[in-house]
Design a protein around this motif. Structure first.
Motif, short mmCIF file in Angstrom:
data_model
loop_
_atom_site.label_atom_id
_atom_site.label_comp_id
_atom_site.label_asym_id
_atom_site.label_seq_id
_atom_site.Cartn_x
_atom_site.Cartn_y
_atom_site.Cartn_z
N VAL A 5 134.03 6.23 -104.30
CA VAL A 5 135.37 6.35 -104.22
C VAL A 5 136.18 5.61 -103.26
N ALA A 6 135.31 5.19 -102.12
CA ALA A 6 135.88 4.23 -101.31
C ALA A 6 136.09 2.84 -101.78
N GLY A 7 135.46 2.44 -103.08
CA GLY A 7 135.43 1.24 -103.44
C GLY A 7 134.48 0.03 -102.82
N PHE A 8 133.33 0.60 -102.33
CA PHE A 8 132.50 -0.27 -101.68
C PHE A 8 131.72 -0.91 -102.71
N GLU A 9 130.83 -1.99 -102.23
CA GLU A 9 130.43 -2.80 -103.23
C GLU A 9 128.69 -2.61 -103.22
N HIS A 10 128.24 -2.10 -104.16
CA HIS A 10 126.76 -1.89 -104.69
C HIS A 10 126.28 -2.98 -105.38
N CYS A 11 125.41 -3.80 -104.90
CA CYS A 11 124.94 -5.16 -105.83
C CYS A 11 124.18 -4.54 -107.14
N VAL A 12 123.46 -3.86 -107.12
CA VAL A 12 122.77 -3.17 -108.20
C VAL A 12 123.69 -2.47 -109.24
N ALA A 13 124.58 -1.54 -108.79
CA ALA A 13 125.63 -1.09 -109.39
C ALA A 13 126.36 -2.20 -110.34
N ASN A 14 126.74 -3.10 -109.65
CA ASN A 14 127.65 -4.14 -110.06
C ASN A 14 126.67 -5.04 -111.10
N MET A 15 125.51 -5.04 -111.12
CA MET A 15 124.80 -5.98 -111.95
C MET A 15 125.04 -5.24 -113.39
N PHE A 16 124.98 -3.81 -113.29
CA PHE A 16 125.16 -3.16 -114.54
C PHE A 16 126.63 -3.26 -115.07
N TYR A 17 127.64 -3.30 -114.24
CA TYR A 17 129.39 -3.44 -114.67
C TYR A 17 129.06 -4.83 -115.20
N PHE A 18 128.76 -5.91 -114.41
CA PHE A 18 128.79 -7.29 -114.91
C PHE A 18 128.13 -7.44 -116.45
N SER A 19 126.96 -6.58 -116.68
CA SER A 19 126.24 -6.71 -117.89
C SER A 19 127.05 -6.21 -119.18
N VAL A 20 127.52 -4.80 -118.73
CA VAL A 20 127.90 -4.23 -119.84
C VAL A 20 129.57 -4.73 -120.49
N ALA A 21 130.11 -5.39 -119.36
CA ALA A 21 131.26 -6.31 -119.34
C ALA A 21 131.21 -7.64 -120.04
N ASN A 22 129.84 -7.97 -119.95
CA ASN A 22 129.70 -9.16 -120.41
C ASN A 22 130.27 -10.38 -119.47
N ALA A 23 130.47 -9.86 -118.03
CA ALA A 23 131.20 -10.77 -117.34
C ALA A 23 130.35 -11.72 -116.40
N TRP A 24 129.34 -12.36 -116.84
CA TRP A 24 128.38 -13.30 -116.02
C TRP A 24 128.85 -14.66 -116.03
N SER A 25 129.01 -15.06 -114.88
CA SER A 25 129.48 -16.59 -114.90
C SER A 25 128.59 -17.37 -113.47
N LEU A 26 128.92 -18.35 -113.25
CA LEU A 26 128.59 -18.75 -112.01
C LEU A 26 129.21 -18.24 -110.76
N HIS A 27 130.56 -18.09 -111.03
CA HIS A 27 131.55 -17.02 -110.09
C HIS A 27 130.63 -15.97 -109.81
N THR A 28 130.48 -15.17 -110.88
CA THR A 28 130.09 -13.69 -110.84
C THR A 28 128.76 -13.94 -109.97
N CYS A 29 127.75 -14.78 -110.37
CA CYS A 29 126.61 -14.90 -109.46
C CYS A 29 126.66 -15.08 -107.95
N LEU A 30 127.67 -16.08 -107.63
CA LEU A 30 128.05 -16.26 -106.46
C LEU A 30 128.48 -15.10 -105.72
N TYR A 31 129.26 -14.34 -106.29
CA TYR A 31 129.87 -12.94 -105.80
C TYR A 31 128.68 -11.78 -105.61
#
Length: 208
Positions: free
Chosen positions: A158-184
């Protein structure tokens, strides 16, 4: 520490975080979605799977910190494999398009943020993961164990904090992988590490 069992437990942890992410993206109400997401951490804690953001909290307790760090890297990679399986697997289903659309909105917000914002939000996230895991491990009351998991997960989402493993999933289902994504993702990973270690550093300081 790096065994076939450890790899399997790490991949399964990523898969169940992905399932939590699927539940979160499947409902409109953010609080309800956050509560449903908790199924991931609940499963990981009760079945003893290896989640990077949980295991990193105890690196200072290890006698062989170098070996523990290598183990954490293996867990991180296993979690990535599990979330990629969940994310790209769902893209092949009838739910894939809707999930990808919602995930893309999340990913745009994250990937257009500043580096410092991402890092700080990741620190706060793992302070809550530490609370959740510590409660599950040490709270003598069964209700307290599971409330710790629920509240920790609900608040960080709810607070919008960043969980790296959860974001791995979001990046995958959105097919949002790039060098910029990997850096973040790396910045999120380091922020989670700092947030997980801070409470243990404080504990060691006041126990001197």
């Amino acid at each position: 520490m790096i065994t076939k069992e450890s790899w399997l437990k790490s991949i399964l942890a990523g898969l169940f975080i992905g399932i939590g992410g699927i539940a979160y993206l499947s409902v409109e109400n953010k609080v309800v979605g956050a509560a449903l997401f908790a199924v991931g951490l609940f499963t990981i804690c009760t079945l003893g799977y290896n989640l990077y953001t949980g295991k990193l909290c105890y690196i200072l307790d290890s006698d062989k910190k170098g070996g523990y760090l290598v183990w954490l890297i293996q867990i991180w990679v296993g979690n990535l494999i599990g979330t990629v399986i969940a994310g790209y697997g769902m893209r092949l289903t009838r739910s894939g398009a809707a999930l990808a659309e919602k995930a893309q909105t999340l990913c745009d917000t994250k990937l257009n943020d500043s580096v410092w914002s991402i890092f700080i939000l990741a620190i706060f996230c793992n302070l809550l993961i530490y609370i959740a895991v510590e409660n599950y491990k040490n709270n003598p009351h069964p209700l307290g164990k599971y409330m710790g998991i629920m509240m920790g997960v609900i608040v960080f989402i709810v607070a919008g904090f960043e969980h790296c493993v959860a974001n791995m999933f979001y990046f995958s289902v959105a097919n949002a992988w790039s060098l910029h994504t990997c850096l973040y993702l790396l910045i999120m990973t380091l922020g989670n590490l700092v947030g997980g270690v801070l409470p243990e550093l404080a504990k060691k300081y006041w126990q001197k």
